[in-house]
Scaffold this active site. Structure first.
Site, PDB file in Angstrom:
ATOM      1  N   PRO A 101      -4.692   0.396  18.568  1.00 26.08           N
ATOM      2  CA  PRO A 101      -4.410  -0.101  17.217  1.00 26.08           C
ATOM      3  C   PRO A 101      -4.470   0.943  16.091  1.00 26.08           C
ATOM      4  O   PRO A 101      -4.049   0.636  14.976  1.00 26.08           O
ATOM      5  CB  PRO A 101      -5.480  -1.179  17.009  1.00 26.08           C
ATOM      6  CG  PRO A 101      -6.571  -0.834  17.949  1.00 26.08           C
ATOM      7  CD  PRO A 101      -5.937  -0.168  19.124  1.00 26.08           C
ATOM      8  N   LYS A 158       0.632  -0.035  15.074  1.00 29.66           N
ATOM      9  CA  LYS A 158       2.035  -0.030  15.505  1.00 29.66           C
ATOM     10  C   LYS A 158       2.444  -1.167  16.434  1.00 29.66           C
ATOM     11  O   LYS A 158       3.636  -1.386  16.654  1.00 29.66           O
ATOM     12  CB  LYS A 158       2.350   1.308  16.193  1.00 29.66           C
ATOM     13  CG  LYS A 158       2.323   2.494  15.252  1.00 29.66           C
ATOM     14  CD  LYS A 158       3.388   2.348  14.195  1.00 29.66           C
ATOM     15  CE  LYS A 158       3.329   3.402  13.136  1.00 29.66           C
ATOM     16  NZ  LYS A 158       3.981   3.004  11.893  1.00 29.66           N
ATOM     17  N   TYR A 198       3.605   6.897  10.043  1.00 29.56           N
ATOM     18  CA  TYR A 198       2.854   5.711   9.620  1.00 29.56           C
ATOM     19  C   TYR A 198       3.770   4.664   8.984  1.00 29.56           C
ATOM     20  O   TYR A 198       3.617   3.462   9.236  1.00 29.56           O
ATOM     21  CB  TYR A 198       1.732   6.109   8.654  1.00 29.56           C
ATOM     22  CG  TYR A 198       0.669   5.043   8.516  1.00 29.56           C
ATOM     23  CD1 TYR A 198      -0.408   4.983   9.396  1.00 29.56           C
ATOM     24  CD2 TYR A 198       0.744   4.073   7.511  1.00 29.56           C
ATOM     25  CE1 TYR A 198      -1.380   3.997   9.290  1.00 29.56           C
ATOM     26  CE2 TYR A 198      -0.225   3.084   7.402  1.00 29.56           C
ATOM     27  CZ  TYR A 198      -1.282   3.052   8.290  1.00 29.56           C
ATOM     28  OH  TYR A 198      -2.234   2.071   8.184  1.00 29.56           O
ATOM     29  N   HIS A 220       0.838  -1.201   0.000  1.00 27.30           N
ATOM     30  CA  HIS A 220       0.000   0.000   0.000  1.00 27.30           C
ATOM     31  C   HIS A 220       0.873   1.250   0.000  1.00 27.30           C
ATOM     32  O   HIS A 220       1.694   1.442   0.886  1.00 27.30           O
ATOM     33  CB  HIS A 220      -0.908   0.025   1.229  1.00 27.30           C
ATOM     34  CG  HIS A 220      -2.066  -0.917   1.117  1.00 27.30           C
ATOM     35  ND1 HIS A 220      -3.137  -0.892   1.973  1.00 27.30           N
ATOM     36  CD2 HIS A 220      -2.325  -1.909   0.230  1.00 27.30           C
ATOM     37  CE1 HIS A 220      -4.005  -1.832   1.619  1.00 27.30           C
ATOM     38  NE2 HIS A 220      -3.523  -2.468   0.576  1.00 27.30           N
ATOM     39  N   TYR A 235      -9.356   5.096   7.525  1.00 23.71           N
ATOM     40  CA  TYR A 235      -9.684   5.421   8.916  1.00 23.71           C
ATOM     41  C   TYR A 235     -10.713   6.532   8.867  1.00 23.71           C
ATOM     42  O   TYR A 235     -10.455   7.581   8.265  1.00 23.71           O
ATOM     43  CB  TYR A 235      -8.450   5.942   9.658  1.00 23.71           C
ATOM     44  CG  TYR A 235      -7.306   4.953   9.780  1.00 23.71           C
ATOM     45  CD1 TYR A 235      -7.163   4.163  10.923  1.00 23.71           C
ATOM     46  CD2 TYR A 235      -6.346   4.819   8.769  1.00 23.71           C
ATOM     47  CE1 TYR A 235      -6.098   3.273  11.061  1.00 23.71           C
ATOM     48  CE2 TYR A 235      -5.281   3.935   8.893  1.00 23.71           C
ATOM     49  CZ  TYR A 235      -5.169   3.166  10.030  1.00 23.71           C
ATOM     50  OH  TYR A 235      -4.121   2.284  10.161  1.00 23.71           O
TER      51      TYR A 235
HETATM   52  C1  PHB Z   1      -6.057  -4.503  10.562  1.00 25.26           C
HETATM   53  O1  PHB Z   1      -6.037  -4.773   9.357  1.00 25.26           O
HETATM   54  O2  PHB Z   1      -6.436  -5.335  11.408  1.00 25.26           O
HETATM   55  C2  PHB Z   1      -5.610  -3.161  11.006  1.00 25.26           C
HETATM   56  C3  PHB Z   1      -5.077  -2.291  10.071  1.00 25.26           C
HETATM   57  C4  PHB Z   1      -4.663  -1.036  10.473  1.00 25.26           C
HETATM   58  C5  PHB Z   1      -4.803  -0.656  11.793  1.00 25.26           C
HETATM   59  C6  PHB Z   1      -5.322  -1.523  12.726  1.00 25.26           C
HETATM   60  C7  PHB Z   1      -5.735  -2.785  12.329  1.00 25.26           C
HETATM   61  O3  PHB Z   1      -4.415   0.591  12.181  1.00 25.26           O
END
Ligand code: PHB
Ligand code: APR
Length: 393
Positions: A293, A297, A384, A73, A201
């Site tokens: 989450p 990280k 990130y 990505h 997000y």
């Molecule tokens: C996930 O794919 O489970 C996932 C991806 C990004 C995040 C948290 C969880 O920030």
């Protein structure tokens, strides 16, 4: 009685990766795990790997399937105010991230360890650690109904947040820092194609939501929920409706629904202990720190600790110098606090903390500022993709 150089408590990603890297450098270890192999391999966790984590996994000889199956990505989306704004990681920070489930990382590490004849003991009960301040550590445990004793030079506490290693350090020698957030994440895994190519997000007045994936045919979605939310209150239909209500319209319309294959609730917390070393005990990964989450990280931070510890142990056994080992805690904590700050900031920006409309306006202003500022976008992108390391691999 058995002897090894490094006793590793916990066969999560931290313990397995450390044991594998030590093995490749001729250092012997024994891994003690409380759960069964199948239990460890089935745990569903996050799924975004920084480039530095990918390189470390390659170094550990477990990069082959990852290289083949990962989704690369170059950016991610921030949903708010009805739009989906893209953060271009590649352009802003010069790196991409890899989407590859932690469940798969664990399986790859487990296969590699078992193929090279690792001493991996599952269902080890009543693990205790003693002698860590006198330089002669002993780990005791029971297995198959019998008591065992393991003597070692060092103990690596890779036993997660609920483990016993951190608790083996005298309370006066350790300080904990903690923030518990007043909400959790309700996650659903489903065999449906992801709504978007990249992770989104989303900040919404109803609460946070996000779109992620494990492959082109398996999606992972989350919505913010109350800390004491009951799982059985969430039918698949209710989950899909709430998810779509919290996403920008173009993303919501692209969501394919289907039966969930896993559904779980995770609490959100920030937690750090200082120091991460006490005598011959080194705390690694979730045993020493937890991040919420948002930003993905947790695993990357655990891998960063492993990188520092394995390099320090290799130097110690190769040259006799304990200098890197002595700096373990300080080196790790410099990175950890920056990542704790980023995860806290990103969580604070994206979630609903209360019904205060002022707070929500401030979040929206912050997000709107971000869309107009290259500096603000670069800052989020740098964090990130993962901060740089002090020493080369
Ligand atoms: C996930 O794919 O489970 C996932 C991806 C990004 C995040 C948290 C969880 O920030
Ligand atoms: N004795 C032996 N093993 C134990 C004990 C104990 N007393 N207590 C816990 N364990 C085991 C757990 O069963 C688990 O398999 O230690 C392991 C810890 O693994 P994780 O919790 O996955 O922690 P870690 O390996 O540090 O992984 C990094 O970062 O944010 C996260 O989701 C991410 O789990 C990932 C973590």
């Amino acid at each position: 009685m058995t002897r090894t150089q490094v006793a590793i408590i916990g066969a999560g990603p931290s313990g397995l990766l450390l044991s594998q890297l030590l093995h490749l450098h001729g250092i012997d270890s024994v891994v003690l795990e409380r759960q069964s192999r199948s239990y460890v391999e089935a745990r569903i966790r996050a799924g975004v790997l920084e480039q530095g984590t990918v390189e470390l996994l390659h170094k550990a000889g477990v990069g082959e399937r990852l290289q083949r199956e990962r989704l690369v990505h170059d950016g991610f989306g921030l949903g708010f105010g009805g739009r989906n704004f893209r953060i271009d990681l590649k352009r802003l920070a010069g790196q991409s991230v890899s989407v590859y489930g932690q469940t798969e990382v664990t399986k790859d590490l487990m296969d590699a360890r078992l193929a090279s004849g690792a001493k991996l003991i599952f269902e080890a009960a009543d693990v205790t650690v003693s002698g860590i301040d006198g330089g002669r550590p002993t780990v005791r445990y029971t297995h198959g109904g019998a008591s065992h004793e393991l003597h070692c030079d060092y103990v690596a506490g890779c036993d997660g947040y609920h483990g016993i290693c951190r608790q083996s350090v005298p309370a006066a020698a350790i300080q904990a820092f903690e923030r518990v957030y007043p909400f959790g994440w309700l996650g659903v895994l489903a065999d449906v194609p992801p709504a978007t190519h990249e992770i989104v997000y989303s900040n919404h007045a109803r609460g946070f939501a996000m779109c992620s994936m494990r492959s082109l045919t398996r999606s992972r979605y989350y919505i913010q929920c109350a800390s004491d939310e009951r799982l059985d209150a969430w039918s698949d239909a209710r989950f899909w409706d709430e998810l779509r209500a919290r996403l920008p319209a173009e993303v919501a319309e692209a969501v394919t629904t289907g039966p969930s294959i896993e559904k779980s609730i995770a609490p959100l917390r920030s937690f750090v202990v200082e120091p991460m070393q006490f005598g011959s005990l080194f705390l690694v990964g979730d045993a020493a720190h937890i991040v919420p989450p948002t930003g993905a990280k947790g695993l990357n931070l655990a891998a960063a600790d492993v990188r520092v510890l394995y390099q320090a142990l290799v130097e110690r056994y190769r040259t006799g110098s304990g200098e890197l080992l002595e700096r373990y805690s300080e080196t790790c904590l410099r990175r950890i606090w920056k990542v704790v700050r980023f995860s806290w900031w990103f969580t604070s920006l994206m979630h609903k903390f209360d019904d205060d409309p002022f707070a929500h306006r401030i979040q929206l202003a912050d997000l709107d500022y971000l869309t107009g500022s290259a500096a603000a976008q670069t800052s989020i992108a740098e964090n990130y993709v993962g901060l740089p390391f002090e020493r080369p691999l």
